[in-house]
Write a protein that holds these residues in place. Sequence first.
Motif, short mmCIF file in Angstrom:
data_model
loop_
_atom_site.label_atom_id
_atom_site.label_comp_id
_atom_site.label_asym_id
_atom_site.label_seq_id
_atom_site.Cartn_x
_atom_site.Cartn_y
_atom_site.Cartn_z
N THR A 104 0.83 -1.20 0.00
CA THR A 104 0.00 0.00 0.00
C THR A 104 0.87 1.26 0.00
OG1 THR A 104 -1.65 -1.23 1.26
CG2 THR A 104 -1.91 1.15 1.17
N LYS A 105 1.84 1.29 0.90
CA LYS A 105 2.71 2.48 0.97
C LYS A 105 3.51 2.65 -0.31
CE LYS A 105 5.21 3.16 4.67
NZ LYS A 105 6.02 2.81 5.87
N LEU B 202 1.16 3.88 -2.90
CA LEU B 202 0.70 5.24 -2.63
C LEU B 202 1.77 6.26 -3.00
CD1 LEU B 202 -1.60 6.98 -1.35
CD2 LEU B 202 -0.39 6.79 0.83
N TYR B 203 3.02 5.93 -2.66
CA TYR B 203 4.10 6.86 -3.00
C TYR B 203 4.19 7.05 -4.52
CZ TYR B 203 8.52 9.15 -3.53
OH TYR B 203 9.49 10.06 -3.90
N ILE B 204 4.09 5.94 -5.26
CA ILE B 204 4.16 6.04 -6.73
C ILE B 204 3.03 6.92 -7.25
CG2 ILE B 204 3.84 4.70 -8.86
CD1 ILE B 204 5.39 2.41 -7.45
N THR C 217 -3.57 1.60 -5.28
CA THR C 217 -2.22 1.57 -4.68
C THR C 217 -1.64 0.15 -4.61
OG1 THR C 217 -3.23 1.44 -2.47
CG2 THR C 217 -2.62 3.62 -3.27
N ASP C 218 -2.38 -0.76 -4.01
CA ASP C 218 -1.81 -2.08 -3.70
C ASP C 218 -1.27 -2.83 -4.91
OD1 ASP C 218 -2.84 -1.18 -1.35
OD2 ASP C 218 -3.93 -3.01 -0.84
N PRO C 219 -2.02 -2.87 -6.06
CA PRO C 219 -1.47 -3.62 -7.19
C PRO C 219 -0.10 -3.09 -7.64
CG PRO C 219 -3.80 -3.15 -7.55
CD PRO C 219 -3.37 -2.34 -6.35
N LEU C 220 0.09 -1.77 -7.54
CA LEU C 220 1.42 -1.22 -7.87
C LEU C 220 2.46 -1.78 -6.93
CD1 LEU C 220 0.38 2.51 -8.39
CD2 LEU C 220 1.37 1.05 -10.15
#
Lengths: 561, 457
Positions: free
Chosen positions: A395-396, A399-401, A449-452
Amino acid sequence: MALGCGGGSANAGDTDTDSAGTDGSDSSPGTDATGTDSDTDGETDSDTDDPTPEGFVPPPGGMRKLTTREYISSVELMLGDAAATAAIPPDDIAQEGFDAVGAAILALPADTIELYERSATAVADAVVTDPSTIQGYVPCVEEGANAACYREVATTIGRLAYRRTLSQDEIEALAAIGAAGQQWADDGSFMTGLRYQLMGILQAPSFLYIQEVGEVDDDTGFRRLTGTELATRVSFFLTGHTPTLELLDAAESGALDDPDELRTMAEAMVANPEARTALESFFAEAYRLRSLAEAPKNAELFPNFTPELGEMMKNETLLLLYDIVWDRDADFRELFNARHTYVNDQLAELYGIDSPGSGELYTRVDWPANQRRAGYTSQASFLTWQSGPRRNSPTKRGLYIQERILCNEIPPPDPSVELDLPDGEGLTLKELLEMHLENPGCASCHGLTDPLGFAFENYDAVGAFRTEDNGLPIETDGEVAGIGMWTDAEQLGDILAADPRTGDCLIENFMRGSLGQTPTDDTHPAVVDLGLEFADSGYSVQSLLVDMVAHPLFRLVDEPK
Amino acid sequence: MRNFKLSRRRMLRGMAGGASIAVGLPLLEAMMNTHGDALAGGDALPLRFMTWYWADGIVIDRWEPEQVGDDWQLSEQLAPLANVKDHVSVVSGMANRTPGNLLVTHHEGMAGLSGHPLVQAGGFNTNASGPTIDQVIADTLEGTTPIRAAHVRVSKRQSTDGDGGTNYIAMSHREQGGGIVAQTPQVDPQEVWQLLFGEFVPAPDDSDLRVSILDYVREDANALKSNLGTTDKQRVDAHLEGVYELEQKILATPPSCDLPDLPTETNTDTGGVEPISSTNEAMARLIAYAFVCDITRVASFQLKRFVSATVFDEIDAGEIHHNASHQGPGSATYQAGITYQMQKFADLLEIFAETEDLNGDTLLDTSIIYATSDCSTGASHSVQRQPILVAGGGRGYLRHPGIHYQTTPFNGNHNNPNGEENMSDVLLACLQAFDPTAESVGSGALESTTPLTDIVA
């Protein structure tokens, strides 16, 4: 899109096939409208300003506090190294992920004023102990000097500190503080008076707050920064410190009003080594490198993680940036898909790759093909900071991406969301988190977010390579609407490098990190316009720094906030 | 370290030709009248107020005591309070009435310190719309002490990304310069020492010079204001209030007590581990000392921020407490982290209980400490059943021994618990200890005009 792919990057060319989502992306609405006209203007302007992009409203004018690093580097320029070392300004309070944004919008809590007094005192003490730098500006400074010398200090050091020429009243007021200090000292010491005078200069709001108010500009209806305001903005942006006397002279003579002269000046400043230090500060903040040494990691699970290793991770990312931006002046987007990195023996061991045998020294190496790494998001700095102390946080990482590489805003969760994940017995982290994605309330954010983040599941919470999670094989493929579809981190890196938002996002991060501005729909046309200039340059950051300075985004402000 | 911090004054002494002022400060008794029941000037003995905050909520049925009223027993998560139980009242089941359209997660819970709803500022950014209770109480005490209030935080860890706005950066907010300004706390006990006591270290008296510099700062600030818009003018005015307070402090009479030693704790990590317990203790001792010396009567104390990357290493949590909260109420790590935070609160209260106040009472007897968190169930960020503790005697204002006041029994649904009545009623009860004429606290749906008298003696 093809335009950017040829800009010096050896490996950005194969991305189009995998990144269906990036073509015709809805996130760059200005591209079609402004693409054709501003392209050429950017190249050919001679004695006219860059045109103001259609629909662009500049950020509000007003005042922003010096960040701690701007404060310290200004003290260094004015008063010397020892004074800079002694400076203890209060800590920055970041907003939107950047200190400068906090400095532009937050009011100071009451006790901060005392902290500024204490810092001013410490700096002044250092100067009277070693006045060599101030003597370079104001030769009359020495024990036993005539009280008239306080006027000269006010005139010159005051001008550097306030970034403008002081009025006669201001000079007299500051000189009076010096004289009163001298009179107070039992032995009538000039240097004691100087100490109080410097305390006055360093506590003055004219020093602590940068003013960017401008004057009404009849051509645009907005406000154009005055010569010294522009000099100040350029100087902090490109050198990190208060403008030099030479730059203030140029500003006050009107030289910065000439766009060509401004560009020439900016080019010279970019060529100065100070620009590298200033840019490194920006990168360290934007890419979350500053606190890596203190990243909380569970000592049992990651016994190899030490503060020293955290510092090495930071160096690795800075070296890749230095390579791209300064050594090769290459395509900035290589930051996200470079097939090489910089390691010393200890980092090589962390990554499980052949030791370069260079000890503490960093060597350029190619990533091993089987690890599927590419660019910053495969480096330990990102993987470590965007993880928990025990395990990865897809997630983090995602989210950053979204927020800092692509500059997409992720909405906060629906308050009605019930979040009760079962324990992870017999599941990979990906399988556990995928339960988020089955709940529509969760999926509205976590689906973005998570899939990234899953693309980086081959790398653990300190960046080491792994092929299993919880004893089960890892799957790194995924898809996010509006970004694309990938099989692994290497392909995702190519997608990020090819995404038109990546270049625009660097510009928006400069707005936040260097200018303290918040990008909005109103500023978007200017970002898109500059993004096209960035693309034209082959995504040269050196060119972007100069283009930004010359752009209306940099030179105009709206009504003071 | 101490020498370094004091180098300015040492140098000044040198410059002033050795004219240092080596006066031993008088003892505490000098502050009292001869009967020991009032201050020497005839004013009533001081009452102190502190807000204390822990982050990321509770497990409702492990935190709220089972029994209600006078005969309550400590719950599992309140067990650390055993030594000070009689000095604590528990308030459970109260509702935080923040409107549903303002729920951001965690941020809305900070209204438990103010009774004012947040203002959204995009994403996970929110600002406070009104002053917190500590500042409202500090307003009632304006001018009685050299320092208005102290603000401290223990864990330095930040939200890893995303959270911002004033509710995130500070637990205390004050009306300052016409705006609401976050009172960012200090995290280094040595810095707190400097702010509380540094001014009173004997040194050559250059107060006139320093004040004349502040006059110059005022002139410069006012000139700056003329070109600015409303928001920035307020920021300059907030700066000017800080200047005024610094001036008051420079001109204040030194307190009638010996200064405490500079703490050795600097809240520096060792190998990535934060020194939470020792920093908590050092901060508590500094505030206790400043209270007894009557240097200030108000403080705010934040153990850690919501959503911060804090790991409770001392109990081998091994996981960020906020992450653990999202594993749900059943997470043993989350449960242990809540009990740990209650232990830090208990450590602070015990320091107050050990500290003798002017007239022989303990500092715990003469203080009111209001404690809350940002939610009840961490995983769902519910602000129903806002957890509240009110500790201390308040010089007889608070009920003793304390009670467990509960509005309504827990419905058993952790993610969607039930709450009734208005949590701001507790804030109003605290405020009336300092200003019996106060009629309300907070604003909008959270405003209270009905103090919770059950916790009052």
